[in-house]
Enzyme design. Structure first.
Site, PDB file in Angstrom:
ATOM      1  N   ARG A  55       0.863  -1.187   0.000  1.00 47.15           N
ATOM      2  CA  ARG A  55       0.000   0.000   0.000  1.00 47.15           C
ATOM      3  C   ARG A  55       0.896   1.232   0.000  1.00 47.15           C
ATOM      4  O   ARG A  55       2.101   1.121   0.190  1.00 47.15           O
ATOM      5  CB  ARG A  55      -1.019  -0.002   1.156  1.00 47.15           C
ATOM      6  CG  ARG A  55      -0.629  -0.602   2.459  1.00 47.15           C
ATOM      7  CD  ARG A  55       0.432   0.114   3.236  1.00 47.15           C
ATOM      8  NE  ARG A  55       0.164   1.536   3.359  1.00 47.15           N
ATOM      9  CZ  ARG A  55       1.079   2.441   3.517  1.00 47.15           C
ATOM     10  NH1 ARG A  55       2.370   2.115   3.577  1.00 47.15           N
ATOM     11  NH2 ARG A  55       0.778   3.729   3.615  1.00 47.15           N
ATOM     12  N   GLY A  56       0.252   2.385  -0.178  1.00 52.29           N
ATOM     13  CA  GLY A  56       1.013   3.611  -0.383  1.00 52.29           C
ATOM     14  C   GLY A  56       1.116   3.815  -1.893  1.00 52.29           C
ATOM     15  O   GLY A  56       1.428   2.860  -2.630  1.00 52.29           O
ATOM     16  N   ALA A  57       0.827   5.040  -2.344  1.00 49.43           N
ATOM     17  CA  ALA A  57       0.650   5.267  -3.786  1.00 49.43           C
ATOM     18  C   ALA A  57       1.819   4.794  -4.654  1.00 49.43           C
ATOM     19  O   ALA A  57       1.617   3.992  -5.578  1.00 49.43           O
ATOM     20  CB  ALA A  57       0.333   6.750  -4.013  1.00 49.43           C
ATOM     21  N   ARG A  97      -7.614  -0.753  -6.795  1.00 51.99           N
ATOM     22  CA  ARG A  97      -7.900   0.393  -5.911  1.00 51.99           C
ATOM     23  C   ARG A  97      -8.062   1.649  -6.786  1.00 51.99           C
ATOM     24  O   ARG A  97      -7.304   1.816  -7.749  1.00 51.99           O
ATOM     25  CB  ARG A  97      -6.778   0.614  -4.869  1.00 51.99           C
ATOM     26  CG  ARG A  97      -6.696  -0.510  -3.842  1.00 51.99           C
ATOM     27  CD  ARG A  97      -5.736  -0.151  -2.716  1.00 51.99           C
ATOM     28  NE  ARG A  97      -6.340   0.769  -1.758  1.00 51.99           N
ATOM     29  CZ  ARG A  97      -5.659   1.350  -0.763  1.00 51.99           C
ATOM     30  NH1 ARG A  97      -4.363   1.134  -0.624  1.00 51.99           N
ATOM     31  NH2 ARG A  97      -6.276   2.150   0.079  1.00 51.99           N
ATOM     32  N   GLN A 204      -2.125   2.766   9.832  1.00 55.70           N
ATOM     33  CA  GLN A 204      -0.829   2.813   9.128  1.00 55.70           C
ATOM     34  C   GLN A 204       0.211   3.603   9.922  1.00 55.70           C
ATOM     35  O   GLN A 204       1.410   3.337   9.824  1.00 55.70           O
ATOM     36  CB  GLN A 204      -0.996   3.451   7.737  1.00 55.70           C
ATOM     37  CG  GLN A 204      -1.692   2.579   6.713  1.00 55.70           C
ATOM     38  CD  GLN A 204      -3.204   2.770   6.712  1.00 55.70           C
ATOM     39  OE1 GLN A 204      -3.785   3.162   7.718  1.00 55.70           O
ATOM     40  NE2 GLN A 204      -3.849   2.492   5.590  1.00 55.70           N
ATOM     41  N   ASP A 245      -1.893  10.714  -2.505  1.00 52.20           N
ATOM     42  CA  ASP A 245      -2.270   9.616  -3.410  1.00 52.20           C
ATOM     43  C   ASP A 245      -2.610  10.094  -4.807  1.00 52.20           C
ATOM     44  O   ASP A 245      -2.486   9.354  -5.781  1.00 52.20           O
ATOM     45  CB  ASP A 245      -3.460   8.846  -2.833  1.00 52.20           C
ATOM     46  CG  ASP A 245      -3.006   8.032  -1.644  1.00 52.20           C
ATOM     47  OD1 ASP A 245      -2.944   8.594  -0.537  1.00 52.20           O
ATOM     48  OD2 ASP A 245      -2.647   6.855  -1.843  1.00 52.20           O
ATOM     49  N   ASN A 255      -5.155  12.360   0.138  1.00 49.95           N
ATOM     50  CA  ASN A 255      -4.276  11.513   0.960  1.00 49.95           C
ATOM     51  C   ASN A 255      -5.174  10.783   1.956  1.00 49.95           C
ATOM     52  O   ASN A 255      -6.404  10.962   1.971  1.00 49.95           O
ATOM     53  CB  ASN A 255      -3.208  12.369   1.664  1.00 49.95           C
ATOM     54  CG  ASN A 255      -2.120  11.516   2.305  1.00 49.95           C
ATOM     55  OD1 ASN A 255      -1.560  10.633   1.662  1.00 49.95           O
ATOM     56  ND2 ASN A 255      -1.832  11.743   3.579  1.00 49.95           N
TER      57      ASN A 255
END
Ligand code: MRU
Length: 354
Positions: A55-57, A97, A204, A245, A255
């Protein structure tokens, strides 16, 4: 100068039979267990993105680029069919996503690169496409280092920094975006303290950010999301730095849910609020943040915590995974090409057009 072992959450393992596979640190298991997973099927890559194992852009983009090879290996296309198979694999991964534009950016790049190869054999195309995925990873790492370099001066000696969610090494190929700024300041020998919001519902901040910062030897303190106003009022923090994001052409930035609230609080306390993001996080096709699709996730993420039910099982829930911070609340956007400040459509164009 201080340094620590580089944390890399995504890699291609050539030694997995028969032709290599995508491997990831399973971020849902951190901080108590560091477990790697091997993705050998398209569905396992799709699920890893959907379930936030990666995860995380920027990390989602890099994982998807390698996921294209995984999907094509599974499809076993021929010399005439690989271009169509490439399109199908990219289309499928794009449904995992909706918010982080890096996913679509990386898939678009793999798609375009495939087209540029023309009518070559599948075995030659595979070599070239895997090389392109490695390039996407390596360029992301370089962008993160450059973000650190451009942004580190926003952290003053003996200051306090607040961050929300995880925009660290785990959210990228390595080094992070918001955390890159902190790593770079730390490497300069600067002393500062980071306050990390725990970031409900999926934590997170507490599971990933403080774990990463501790590992790097950075002074980190965990707070619940509802404590941010108090640490600002009490002057424990001087600056806020988050990731993003998707950033629209006018600088509005999506975000993790809660970021908008933190930006409003920072504004109310006269604190600078920075967003750190690579150019792959900008979506210049949309004029402003109202066009950013916001992912809504399962109700049970809010009705429970750590696997324990914490609300009536049938209570209706609103669970947007992201929010949009308007450009007017953002002091500057730190990119690998330099700082965008003040945040206006014109300045976004100027810096990204470089
Ligand atoms: O739902 P997540 O964990 O993928 O959300 C991640 C974030 O919101 C990060 O802050 C963002 O992707 C920036 S990562 C460098």
């Amino acid at each position: 100068m201080k340094s620590h072992e580089t944390l890399r959450p995504i890699w291609w393992n050539d030694s997995v039979a028969p032709a290599g596979a995508l491997e990831l640190i399973d971020q849902t298991r951190l901080p108590t267990e560091t477990v790697n997973i091997t993705c050998r099927t398209l569905d396992s890559v799709w699920q890893a993105i959907k379930q936030l194992q990666v995860r995380g852009a920027p990390a989602i983009g890099v994982a998807a680029a390698y996921g294209v090879i995984v999907g094509l290996d599974e499809a076993k296309p021929g010399d005439a069919t690989w271009p169509a198979a490439l399109g199908e694999v990219c289309d499928h991964l794009a449904t995992s996503r909706p918010t982080a534009v890096n996913l679509f950016w990386a898939l678009g790049r793999m798609r375009d690169y495939g087209k540029s190869l023309g009518a070559i054999s599948w075995s030659s195309a595979r070599v070239a496409l895997l090389k392109e995925a490695h390039t996407i990873r390596d360029e992301d790492a370089a962008m993160c280092r450059a973000i650190g370099k451009h942004g580190q001066q926003v952290i003053a000696e003996n200051s306090g920094v607040l961050t929300h969610c995880n925009a660290g090494a785990l959210a990228t190929s390595e080094y992070g975006t918001a955390l890159a700024v902190m790593y770079a300041a730390h490497e300069q020998g600067r002393k500062f303290r980071v306050f990390a919001d725990e970031t409900r519902p999926l934590l997170q901040g507490s599971r990933l950010t403080v774990w990463e910062l501790q590992r790097a030897g950075i002074d980190a303190t965990l707070i619940c999301d509802n404590m941010a106003a108090v640490v600002m009022r009490d002057k424990k923090v001087n600056v806020v730095i988050t990731g993003a994001d998707r950033i629209a052409a006018n600088g509005d930035a999506a975000n993790k849910i809660g970021t908008y609230g933190v930006a409003v609080l920072a504004n109310a306390h006269g604190l600078k609020f920075y967003v750190a993001a690579p150019s792959s996080t900008f979506d210049l096709s949309i004029p402003d943040g109202s066009h950013i699709p916001i992912e809504e996730r399962q109700a049970d993420e809010v009705r429970s915590l750590g696997g324990r039910q914490t609300a009536p099982a049938d209570i209706p829930v609103f669970n947007p995974a992201f929010d949009v911070t308007p450009a007017r609340l953002i002091t500057g956007i730190i990119t690998e090409r330099g700082m965008i400040t003040p945040v206006t459509a014109e300045n976004v164009r100027k810096v990204l057009g470089k």
